[in-house]
Design an enzyme around this catalytic site. Structure first.
Site, PDB file in Angstrom:
ATOM      1  N   GLU A  25      84.982  31.400 124.923  1.00 39.72           N
ATOM      2  CA  GLU A  25      84.038  31.591 125.920  1.00 39.72           C
ATOM      3  C   GLU A  25      83.195  30.670 126.263  1.00 39.72           C
ATOM      4  OE1 GLU A  25      80.647  32.847 124.763  1.00 39.72           O
ATOM      5  OE2 GLU A  25      80.913  33.766 122.850  1.00 39.72           O
ATOM      6  N   LYS A  87      75.159  34.439 133.621  1.00 40.91           N
ATOM      7  CA  LYS A  87      75.840  35.400 132.388  1.00 40.91           C
ATOM      8  C   LYS A  87      76.553  36.221 132.966  1.00 40.91           C
ATOM      9  CE  LYS A  87      74.941  37.170 128.130  1.00 40.91           C
ATOM     10  NZ  LYS A  87      73.881  37.972 126.977  1.00 40.91           N
ATOM     11  N   VAL A 107      81.952  37.780 125.881  1.00 36.92           N
ATOM     12  CA  VAL A 107      83.158  38.409 125.316  1.00 36.92           C
ATOM     13  C   VAL A 107      84.030  39.242 126.224  1.00 36.92           C
ATOM     14  CG1 VAL A 107      84.159  39.728 123.609  1.00 36.92           C
ATOM     15  CG2 VAL A 107      82.424  38.337 122.965  1.00 36.92           C
ATOM     16  N   ASP A 139      71.293  50.967 125.766  1.00 38.80           N
ATOM     17  CA  ASP A 139      71.733  49.590 125.734  1.00 38.80           C
ATOM     18  C   ASP A 139      73.030  49.413 124.769  1.00 38.80           C
ATOM     19  OD1 ASP A 139      71.794  47.063 126.108  1.00 38.80           O
ATOM     20  OD2 ASP A 139      69.830  46.526 125.511  1.00 38.80           O
ATOM     21  N   ALA A 142      78.971  45.878 127.055  1.00 39.14           N
ATOM     22  CA  ALA A 142      80.075  45.947 127.847  1.00 39.14           C
ATOM     23  C   ALA A 142      81.310  45.368 127.026  1.00 39.14           C
ATOM     24  CB  ALA A 142      80.421  45.357 129.339  1.00 39.14           C
ATOM     25  N   ASP A 143      81.002  44.709 126.117  1.00 44.40           N
ATOM     26  CA  ASP A 143      82.038  44.148 125.026  1.00 44.40           C
ATOM     27  C   ASP A 143      82.929  45.061 124.562  1.00 44.40           C
ATOM     28  OD1 ASP A 143      80.967  41.566 125.687  1.00 44.40           O
ATOM     29  OD2 ASP A 143      80.218  41.341 123.896  1.00 44.40           O
ATOM     30  N   LYS A 160      76.628  40.842 116.006  1.00 43.05           N
ATOM     31  CA  LYS A 160      75.472  40.126 115.967  1.00 43.05           C
ATOM     32  C   LYS A 160      74.559  40.940 115.017  1.00 43.05           C
ATOM     33  CE  LYS A 160      75.730  37.019 119.771  1.00 43.05           C
ATOM     34  NZ  LYS A 160      76.880  37.595 120.612  1.00 43.05           N
TER      35      LYS A 160
END
Length: 301
Positions: A25, A87, A107, A139, A142-143, A160
């Protein structure tokens, strides 16, 4: 598709010859760390992929082109431009392409472009997931949706630890995404090797991982596979130290009203400051570790 997709000559030749290729990425270059450390890290990751028997394909959007495989000059360009690069997640692709703009791939978008190019394995740091407090904010990265629908194997160091790890695992289960622990039965938490949450399966060799993903592809099951690879022991941070830093960073983000795609870069930068740079050093080491494993899996696949 060729109108939008630009595969570098080296990556194109590798794919045509059936050689292993690993997607990488570009958000880590533009948004993950300062220049010139970002460029040095990106070039080191490519070198590690090569040393482990595969061809690297760093992915980005440059001048409205979906790029699978960047030149060192293009990596330097993204590194210097930094936060001025959008981003880019799935929702951003149509507008960036139509306007001829640049985008650093998350990602999700790295998976999309890798799949378009025919690349099946992708190495990253950590995936996005369900953010803390998502039951009220909604929240959710979308990964997770991309993992549910795009047939790419993603090697990461877990989700994370700024996220709600329990809810992230529940979401992946609902979407039918297999979560594999590489040499572990516990989900790694990015900066640390343990989280207190279990994975779906433990696999111990690149051959086992490749065989499981090959079976998934052969059966025509949609979606990807998540391989969680713990940070090497010597670079793992003290959970008490990193969790305290995360709590402080999350509290500050909430107080400042930071939301959406700005959240993760803000939190990672804040955590780096609180830990005196230790978190960034750990981040770099776990990315190197993931690149090596992804190349080994791609070679077996």
């Amino acid at each position: 598709m060729n109108k939008y997709l630009d595969i570098s000559p080296e990556v194109r030749q590798a794919l045509a010859a059936g050689k292993p290729v690993v997607a990488l990425e570009s958000t880590i270059i533009s948004h993950g760390m300062p220049y010139p450390q970002n460029v040095e890290t990106a070039l080191n990751v490519e070198r590690i992929v090569r040393e482990n028997g595969a061809v690297p394909a760093t992915i980005a959007i440059i001048g409205g082109k979906l790029k699978a495989g960047l030149s060192p000059e293009e990596i330097e360009y993204l590194g210097k431009k930094g936060y001025a690069v959008t981003k880019a997640s799935r929702r951003d692709l149509p507008v960036l392409v139509a306007r001829g703009e640049d985008g650093a791939t998350t990602v999700a978008t790295t998976m999309i472009i890798a799949a378009m190019a025919g690349i099946r394995v992708f190495a990253t740091g950590g995936i996005g997931g369900v953010h803390r407090g998502a039951e009220t904010t909604m929240d959710i990265s979308a990964d997770l949706e991309e993992l549910a629908q795009t047939p790419v194997l993603v090697v990461c160091a877990g989700a994370k630890s700024i996220l709600d790890l329990g809810l992230t695992l529940e979401y992946l289960e609902t979407k039918g995404v297999p979560v594999i622990g590489y040499g572990t039965e516990e989900l790694p938490a990015f900066y640390t090797r343990t989280s207190g949450f279990g994975v779906d399966y433990r696999l111990d060799t690149p051959e086992e991982v490749a065989a499981a993903f090959a079976a998934k592809l052969d059966m025509g099951l949609k979606g990807g596979m998540l391989v969680t690879n713990p940070i090497p022991e010597q670079y793992s941070m003290d959970p008490a130290v990193i969790n305290k830093a995360i709590d402080e960073a999350v509290a500050e983000a909430n107080a400042k009203g930071i939301k959406g795609k700005q959240t993760t870069p803000f939190l990672l930068a804040k955590i780096k400051d609180i830990t005196g740079g230790d978190s960034l050093a750990s981040n770099i080491r776990l990315v190197y570790n993931n690149a090596a494993l992804a190349a080994q899996v791609a070679a077996k696949l």
